[in-house]
Design an enzyme around this catalytic site. Sequence first.
Site, PDB file in Angstrom:
ATOM      1  N   GLN A   7       0.857  -1.187   0.000  1.00  0.00           N
ATOM      2  CA  GLN A   7       0.000   0.000   0.000  1.00  0.00           C
ATOM      3  C   GLN A   7       0.892   1.235   0.000  1.00  0.00           C
ATOM      4  O   GLN A   7       1.833   1.337   0.793  1.00  0.00           O
ATOM      5  CB  GLN A   7      -0.930   0.027   1.222  1.00  0.00           C
ATOM      6  CG  GLN A   7      -1.930   1.184   1.161  1.00  0.00           C
ATOM      7  CD  GLN A   7      -2.923   1.188   2.323  1.00  0.00           C
ATOM      8  OE1 GLN A   7      -2.819   0.369   3.238  1.00  0.00           O
ATOM      9  NE2 GLN A   7      -3.869   2.105   2.280  1.00  0.00           N
ATOM     10  N   HIS A  64      -8.904   2.375  -0.747  1.00  0.00           N
ATOM     11  CA  HIS A  64      -9.214   2.267  -2.174  1.00  0.00           C
ATOM     12  C   HIS A  64      -9.230   0.802  -2.578  1.00  0.00           C
ATOM     13  O   HIS A  64      -8.549  -0.020  -1.977  1.00  0.00           O
ATOM     14  CB  HIS A  64      -8.211   3.038  -3.040  1.00  0.00           C
ATOM     15  CG  HIS A  64      -6.783   2.651  -2.809  1.00  0.00           C
ATOM     16  ND1 HIS A  64      -6.032   3.161  -1.786  1.00  0.00           N
ATOM     17  CD2 HIS A  64      -5.972   1.806  -3.485  1.00  0.00           C
ATOM     18  CE1 HIS A  64      -4.807   2.664  -1.834  1.00  0.00           C
ATOM     19  NE2 HIS A  64      -4.748   1.814  -2.849  1.00  0.00           N
ATOM     20  N   VAL A 117      -0.708   4.557  -0.920  1.00  0.00           N
ATOM     21  CA  VAL A 117      -1.585   5.694  -0.629  1.00  0.00           C
ATOM     22  C   VAL A 117      -2.512   5.258   0.499  1.00  0.00           C
ATOM     23  O   VAL A 117      -3.299   4.312   0.338  1.00  0.00           O
ATOM     24  CB  VAL A 117      -2.398   6.128  -1.864  1.00  0.00           C
ATOM     25  CG1 VAL A 117      -3.335   7.291  -1.498  1.00  0.00           C
ATOM     26  CG2 VAL A 117      -1.466   6.538  -3.010  1.00  0.00           C
TER      27      VAL A 117
HETATM   28  P1  AMP Z   1      -1.706   1.191  -3.474  1.00  0.00           P
HETATM   29  O1  AMP Z   1      -0.303   0.750  -3.817  1.00  0.00           O
HETATM   30  O2  AMP Z   1      -2.643   0.051  -3.271  1.00  0.00           O
HETATM   31  O3  AMP Z   1      -1.687   2.154  -2.302  1.00  0.00           O
HETATM   32  O4  AMP Z   1      -2.258   1.939  -4.750  1.00  0.00           O
HETATM   33  C1  AMP Z   1      -2.122   3.303  -4.986  1.00  0.00           C
HETATM   34  C2  AMP Z   1      -2.341   3.505  -6.449  1.00  0.00           C
HETATM   35  O5  AMP Z   1      -2.550   4.876  -6.682  1.00  0.00           O
HETATM   36  C3  AMP Z   1      -1.178   3.098  -7.342  1.00  0.00           C
HETATM   37  O6  AMP Z   1      -1.603   2.068  -8.234  1.00  0.00           O
HETATM   38  C4  AMP Z   1      -0.800   4.384  -8.086  1.00  0.00           C
HETATM   39  O7  AMP Z   1      -0.444   4.145  -9.423  1.00  0.00           O
HETATM   40  C5  AMP Z   1      -2.064   5.188  -7.962  1.00  0.00           C
HETATM   41  N1  AMP Z   1      -1.915   6.629  -8.016  1.00  0.00           N
HETATM   42  C6  AMP Z   1      -1.034   7.387  -7.336  1.00  0.00           C
HETATM   43  N2  AMP Z   1      -1.241   8.690  -7.576  1.00  0.00           N
HETATM   44  C7  AMP Z   1      -2.295   8.760  -8.428  1.00  0.00           C
HETATM   45  C8  AMP Z   1      -3.011   9.825  -9.052  1.00  0.00           C
HETATM   46  N3  AMP Z   1      -2.686  11.117  -8.844  1.00  0.00           N
HETATM   47  N4  AMP Z   1      -4.045   9.521  -9.875  1.00  0.00           N
HETATM   48  C9  AMP Z   1      -4.381   8.219 -10.099  1.00  0.00           C
HETATM   49  N5  AMP Z   1      -3.756   7.180  -9.527  1.00  0.00           N
HETATM   50  C10 AMP Z   1      -2.728   7.443  -8.710  1.00  0.00           C
END
Ligand code: AMP
Length: 119
Positions: free
Chosen positions: A99, A105, A101
């Site tokens: 993770q 999600h 972000v």
């Molecule tokens: P996770 O690794 O599960 O936390 O997923 C976070 C996801 O957010 C990753 O797949 C990134 O590519 C995506 N991400 C990060 N910044 C953005 C953004 N500004 N718009 C769309 N997707 C994003």
Amino acid sequence: MTSTAATSDCLFCRIVAGEVPADKVAENDDALGFRDLNPQAPTHVLVIPKVHSPTLPELASEQPSAALAVLVMAREVAEAEGIVDGYRLAFNNGAGAQQTVFHAHVHVLGGREFTWPPG
Ligand code: AMP
Ligand code: ZN
């Protein structure tokens, strides 16, 4: 961090607030869907709750209806994208699960073959 504390330094809260642009594909009062910047499949949409919580399981404990809204939208996105015959919902919970972000999600992935177990 509680589910109601939107933070100005949370990227996805900023997308909800319209402060950061996103390629939106679905939106209602409770959830938002937008395309991932770094897609891992032909369809790669992120569906997020509009309220802040670090992970969806935590949100489910605090505000079950908000967590349910994310799942309902994930299904709607899969239908709109034409991937209901084989799509993957992925939740990365914690740094050890990649993770990056820390606003809840679900990844809605489809349009290609998947393997099991996931990496
Ligand atoms: P996770 O690794 O599960 O936390 O997923 C976070 C996801 O957010 C990753 O797949 C990134 O590519 C995506 N991400 C990060 N910044 C953005 C953004 N500004 N718009 C769309 N997707 C994003
Ligand atoms: Zn947030």
